[in-house]
Motif scaffolding. Structure first.
Motif, mmCIF file in Angstrom:
data_model
loop_
_atom_site.group_PDB
_atom_site.id
_atom_site.type_symbol
_atom_site.label_atom_id
_atom_site.label_comp_id
_atom_site.label_asym_id
_atom_site.label_seq_id
_atom_site.Cartn_x
_atom_site.Cartn_y
_atom_site.Cartn_z
ATOM 1 N N TYR A 1 33.909 87.476 22.518
ATOM 2 C CA TYR A 1 32.615 88.160 22.547
ATOM 3 C C TYR A 1 31.745 87.752 23.737
ATOM 4 C CZ TYR A 1 33.754 89.400 17.732
ATOM 5 O OH TYR A 1 34.375 89.894 16.602
ATOM 6 N N VAL A 2 32.235 86.865 24.593
ATOM 7 C CA VAL A 2 31.425 86.298 25.672
ATOM 8 C C VAL A 2 31.952 86.761 27.025
ATOM 9 C CG1 VAL A 2 30.522 84.179 26.692
ATOM 10 C CG2 VAL A 2 30.987 84.280 24.232
ATOM 11 N N PHE A 3 31.022 87.149 27.912
ATOM 12 C CA PHE A 3 31.366 87.631 29.250
ATOM 13 C C PHE A 3 30.358 87.071 30.247
ATOM 14 C CE2 PHE A 3 32.879 90.583 26.121
ATOM 15 C CZ PHE A 3 34.113 90.985 26.586
ATOM 16 N N ARG A 4 30.807 86.929 31.492
ATOM 17 C CA ARG A 4 29.864 86.589 32.570
ATOM 18 C C ARG A 4 30.002 87.643 33.650
ATOM 19 N NH1 ARG A 4 29.479 80.595 34.794
ATOM 20 N NH2 ARG A 4 31.739 80.898 35.001
ATOM 21 N N THR A 5 28.890 88.295 33.965
ATOM 22 C CA THR A 5 28.903 89.441 34.884
ATOM 23 C C THR A 5 28.651 89.048 36.334
ATOM 24 O OG1 THR A 5 26.581 89.833 34.301
ATOM 25 C CG2 THR A 5 28.259 91.130 33.133
ATOM 26 N N ALA B 1 28.906 87.626 18.075
ATOM 27 C CA ALA B 1 27.782 88.298 18.722
ATOM 28 C C ALA B 1 28.101 88.546 20.195
ATOM 29 C CB ALA B 1 26.529 87.446 18.608
ATOM 30 N N PHE B 2 27.761 89.723 20.689
ATOM 31 C CA PHE B 2 28.046 90.128 22.067
ATOM 32 C C PHE B 2 27.097 89.393 23.010
ATOM 33 C CE2 PHE B 2 27.740 93.520 25.504
ATOM 34 C CZ PHE B 2 29.015 93.286 26.008
ATOM 35 N N LEU B 3 27.658 88.521 23.848
ATOM 36 C CA LEU B 3 26.873 87.685 24.752
ATOM 37 C C LEU B 3 27.318 87.927 26.183
ATOM 38 C CD1 LEU B 3 25.004 85.323 25.599
ATOM 39 C CD2 LEU B 3 26.877 83.763 24.994
ATOM 40 N N VAL B 4 26.357 88.242 27.060
ATOM 41 C CA VAL B 4 26.631 88.434 28.477
ATOM 42 C C VAL B 4 25.838 87.397 29.265
ATOM 43 C CG1 VAL B 4 26.399 89.992 30.445
ATOM 44 C CG2 VAL B 4 27.106 90.890 28.218
ATOM 45 N N LEU B 5 26.543 86.505 29.941
ATOM 46 C CA LEU B 5 25.936 85.509 30.813
ATOM 47 C C LEU B 5 25.686 86.172 32.165
ATOM 48 C CD1 LEU B 5 28.455 82.623 29.985
ATOM 49 C CD2 LEU B 5 26.276 83.117 28.825
ATOM 50 N N TYR B 6 24.428 86.244 32.586
ATOM 51 C CA TYR B 6 24.126 86.991 33.805
ATOM 52 C C TYR B 6 24.113 86.106 35.036
ATOM 53 C CZ TYR B 6 19.257 85.505 34.766
ATOM 54 O OH TYR B 6 18.146 84.803 35.122
#
Length: 400
Positions: free
Chosen positions: A117-121, A97-102
């Motif tokens: 699938y995990v990113f932190r912007t 699942a596409f997860l973006v930690l803001y």
């Protein structure tokens, strides 16, 4: 996904979601300037489901599973707590699942883990504490001894470790003394304040945030601690609207990026538009929380539209969004965001540190003597742990 109740809600979670609602509405109406003027995400209208982050990591893992498996969401954007940011990514990877930690600050997410699938912007906490140490060095602030009051979980321990390491390089004669780690959302800090005042350090460092920081500053300033030592707050800007003049003058603080008052001072079409709309909608200026929510939303928009362009205009899959987000660069109200660390999954960004000063004529708190730091000046290169980079003397740092 952000704190809508509890000690982190008033000064962080609710402002973040207010900013999110505002930007989603503007995106769906096509009211942002280019390159964000296409409605929604690539013409697709955005439907947001807000979830309260309160309740702890176990609860958040279950909430995430529900969103992905029952609600069938296309992406999850969220998480303020470093504990949640460490707990949820393995589940996102399991579910593809596409997860973006803001938000969240601990460097450990991508220094100790590898995800598809995990990113932190947003940049991690090392930047905040490196910048604090650099600011005091450039201002000639004399520090013989320094103490710390930081929350007893990943964010607090990592923040203190990075600050101690930075001081060890930039002010090697300064000695770390008292190091206190109260429980998160403790609310009462009389014991910690007394211990620090007995120690009489030249500097007090703290990465407290949310209701904890509000309570600490009210309790500490009532006892005059700011008159006895320099206070440096790694993430202090977001409690200024609540504290007002009760935030003392002379506090050195950051906003976890070029956010809030520091961003407004720089200006620009995008930041001016969002600043004015947020103030008009909510009657208060936007602090770091909405700024970080905005850069997360704009990062997702950029990734989705990049993926659609490569996919013949079709709605992208989680795999296609992840491929588009990896290594992505985009412009946000807080400056240029680049997914430069964690093999393209962790952002770096510019930072700013300033000093509080009450403006009597305007009746509001301001930041003065603001210094801005390039992203590559205060963030480590890819593949090097932040604390190792700091202890090595910031090799390869690019500072103007």
């Amino acid at each position: 996904m952000t704190f809508l109740s509890g000690g982190a809600a008033e000064s962080f979670g609710v402002p973040a979601w207010n900013g999110g609602k505002l930007m989603i509405d503007m995106l769906n109406k096509g009211e942002l300037p280019a390159p964000y003027d296409q409605k929604g995400f690539g013409g697709m209208m955005i439907e947001a489901i807000e979830i309260d982050e309160a309740g702890g990591a176990t609860k958040q893992v279950q909430e995430f599973r529900n969103l992905v498996q029952r609600e069938k969401v296309d992406a999850v954007l969220g998480y303020v707590s470093s504990g949640d940011c460490l707990a949820v990514p393995p589940v996102a990877e399991e579910l593809k699942a596409f997860l973006v930690l803001y938000d969240c600050g601990t460097p450990r997410v991508f220094e100790e883990g590898s995800y598809n699938y995990v990113f932190r912007t947003a940049a991690h906490a090392a930047m905040d504490n490196i910048s604090l140490a650099k600011y005091m060095t450039s201002r000639g602030i004399k520090v013989g001894t320094f103490a710390g009051v930081n929350q007893d979980y990943a964010w607090g321990h990592d923040s203190w470790a990075d600050f101690v390491a930075s001081m060890g390089v930039l002010m090697p004669d300064a000695k770390a003394t008292t190091s206190l780690f109260p429980k998160i959302f403790a609310g009462q800090y009389g014991t910690e304040i007394s211990a620090v005042m007995r120690e009489k350090p030249d500097l007090l460092h703290s990465s407290l945030w949310g209701g904890d920081l509000q309570a600490f500053m009210l309790q500490a300033s009532a006892r005059g601690i700011h008159k006895r030592m320099q206070i440096a707050l790694a993430a202090g800007d977001h409690v200024i609207p609540q504290l007002g003049q009760k935030m003392p003058d002379g506090i050195i603080l950051g906003a976890r990026g070029m956010n809030g008052l520091a961003a407004h001072a720089k200006g620009g079409e995008l930041v001016d538009l969002l600043w004015d709309r947020y103030k008009a909608e909510y009657g208060v200026f936007p602090v770091q929380a909405p700024f970080r929510m905005w850069q997360g939303l704009l990062g997702v928009k950029a990734a989705v539209e990049k993926a659609m362009k490569a996919n013949g205009g079709k709605k992208p899959t989680a795999e296609q969004m992840a491929a588009a987000m990896k290594g992505l660069t985009w412009e946000a109200p807080s400056g240029t965001i680049t997914m430069a660390l964690g093999n393209g999954h962790q952002a770096i960004q510019p930072n700013a540190i300033g000093t509080t000063k009450w403006d009597e004529a305007a009746g509001e708190m301001t930041l003065v003597d603001v210094e801005y730091y390039d992203a590559e000046c205060v963030n480590p290169p890819n593949g090097i742990k932040a604390v190792d980079w700091i202890k090595a003397g910031f090799p390869g740092a690019k500072c103007n």
